[in-house]
Design a protein around this motif. Sequence first.
Motif, PDB file in Angstrom:
ATOM      1  N   SER A  90       0.628  -1.243   0.125  1.00 26.40           N
ATOM      2  CA  SER A  90       0.166   0.052   0.222  1.00 26.40           C
ATOM      3  C   SER A  90       0.816   1.462  -0.020  1.00 26.40           C
ATOM      4  N   ILE A  91       0.258   2.483  -0.259  1.00 24.80           N
ATOM      5  CA  ILE A  91       0.658   3.581   0.204  1.00 24.80           C
ATOM      6  C   ILE A  91      -0.408   4.043   1.051  1.00 24.80           C
ATOM      7  N   ASP A  92      -0.166   4.178   2.073  1.00 25.84           N
ATOM      8  CA  ASP A  92      -1.254   4.324   3.312  1.00 25.84           C
ATOM      9  C   ASP A  92      -1.582   5.896   3.469  1.00 25.84           C
ATOM     10  N   PRO A  93      -2.846   6.234   2.988  1.00 24.87           N
ATOM     11  CA  PRO A  93      -3.117   7.495   3.490  1.00 24.87           C
ATOM     12  C   PRO A  93      -3.522   8.093   4.857  1.00 24.87           C
ATOM     13  N   VAL A  94      -3.670   6.876   5.586  1.00 26.82           N
ATOM     14  CA  VAL A  94      -3.914   7.311   6.832  1.00 26.82           C
ATOM     15  C   VAL A  94      -2.639   7.605   7.822  1.00 26.82           C
ATOM     16  N   VAL A  95      -1.726   6.907   7.356  1.00 27.91           N
ATOM     17  CA  VAL A  95      -0.232   7.267   7.872  1.00 27.91           C
ATOM     18  C   VAL A  95      -0.085   8.557   7.675  1.00 27.91           C
ATOM     19  N   VAL A  96      -0.148   8.797   6.123  1.00 31.05           N
ATOM     20  CA  VAL A  96      -0.098  10.403   5.914  1.00 31.05           C
ATOM     21  C   VAL A  96      -0.539  11.472   6.783  1.00 31.05           C
ATOM     22  N   ALA A  97      -1.831  11.115   6.898  1.00 33.99           N
ATOM     23  CA  ALA A  97      -2.913  12.041   7.388  1.00 33.99           C
ATOM     24  C   ALA A  97      -2.487  12.044   8.944  1.00 33.99           C
ATOM     25  N   CYS A  98      -1.824  11.109   9.608  1.00 37.73           N
ATOM     26  CA  CYS A  98      -1.426  11.221  10.978  1.00 37.73           C
ATOM     27  C   CYS A  98      -0.157  12.256  10.897  1.00 37.73           C
TER      28      CYS A  98
END
Length: 397
Positions: A213-221
């Motif tokens: 993945s390229i995790d957008p949740v991690v980016v948001a955090c």
Amino acid sequence: MPTEAPKEAALEALERARQFQPEIAAIRRDIHANPELGMEEYRTAELVARKLEEWGIEVHRGVGKTGVVGVLRSGNGDSAVGLRADMDALPIQEATGLPHASTRPGLMHACGHDGHTATLLGAAKYLAETRNFNGTVNFIFQPAEEGLGGAEAMLKDGLFERFPCNYVYGMHNRPGLDVGKFIIGKGVRMAGGAFFDITITGRGAHGARPQESIDPVVVACHLGAALQSVVARNISANDQAVLSITKIQAGDAYNVIPERAVMSGTARTLKREVMETIEQRMKQLSVNIAEGFGATAEVDFRFLFAPLVNDDAEAEVYGDAAAELVGEENLNRNAAPAAASEDFSFMLERVPGAHINFGNGASAAVHNDRYDFNDDSIPYAVALFSRIVEKKLPKGA
């Protein structure tokens, strides 16, 4: 003119407003029971227009879509005063249980715009009956104050070209302030406001295989933490600013890394240039942090409210009119600016004027599902609107 004359005129206006308070309160409760969101105030606008016509006031419908302007002339004076009230409700389920509670599920007048509309109607009734002024009064009933651009819509529709004003005045109720008290000040009184949405796009995958993945949740955090540095490290300590992330949405399942995450919130500042700095830094951080993780970010930053700035001279005369009604001891002329926003600010950028708060008593806070406008405040608001007209457009001038 004798010193006591203005005070006597103010008290006469207050007494007259008390006489028709029940009529205006009934209108207010009817509006409260039938709330409408911004740019959908068709019933409210028609009620306003009918009342103005009933009192012999020239009516212009559809200004800025659902706005209404009433025009009242007296004498041969060339000057004009604008009085403004907002009409829209909020998407809140009412919990007051009052007899006049909202009849429309999910909608209520939780900010007192029903009261503002009714009190401006009261001032229109008073001025139409007394005509104790020389010039023109423009009664401005504005749609969509709650972040949907009602003031700008009226301005784009030629509000001040079609209905020229030398001065313009507005007011808002204040829960927690005793009925019969007022708050005003010179200069910046309320913050400018913006809403934003940041859409982060990555690549979805199974929750057990995050390496795919390229995790957008991690980016948001990471981005959420980084954005807190904007006010802390990019804005001077001498400039007030707030940046709040109020909503993060991503994904629907426990075992699925989503493709997209959306962060939303609001920014408030007392200066336009500070808001521009926040927007610039937010876009830089969002794009660059997302790129560092292999994702992308798009920022939709919407400047909805300019800082509300009272003209110094008009704040003084508006305060004088309030003091004549209730005494200087019941007027605070030096209150600190509020972090909340008000789009009457855009009108004040075009025409000198001022905005004042009047007491709503011990009610729930605005934007609360148990809030209700206090009808006991109606005579004070009606009398103040009326007196500022009489002071700025004196008969015989």
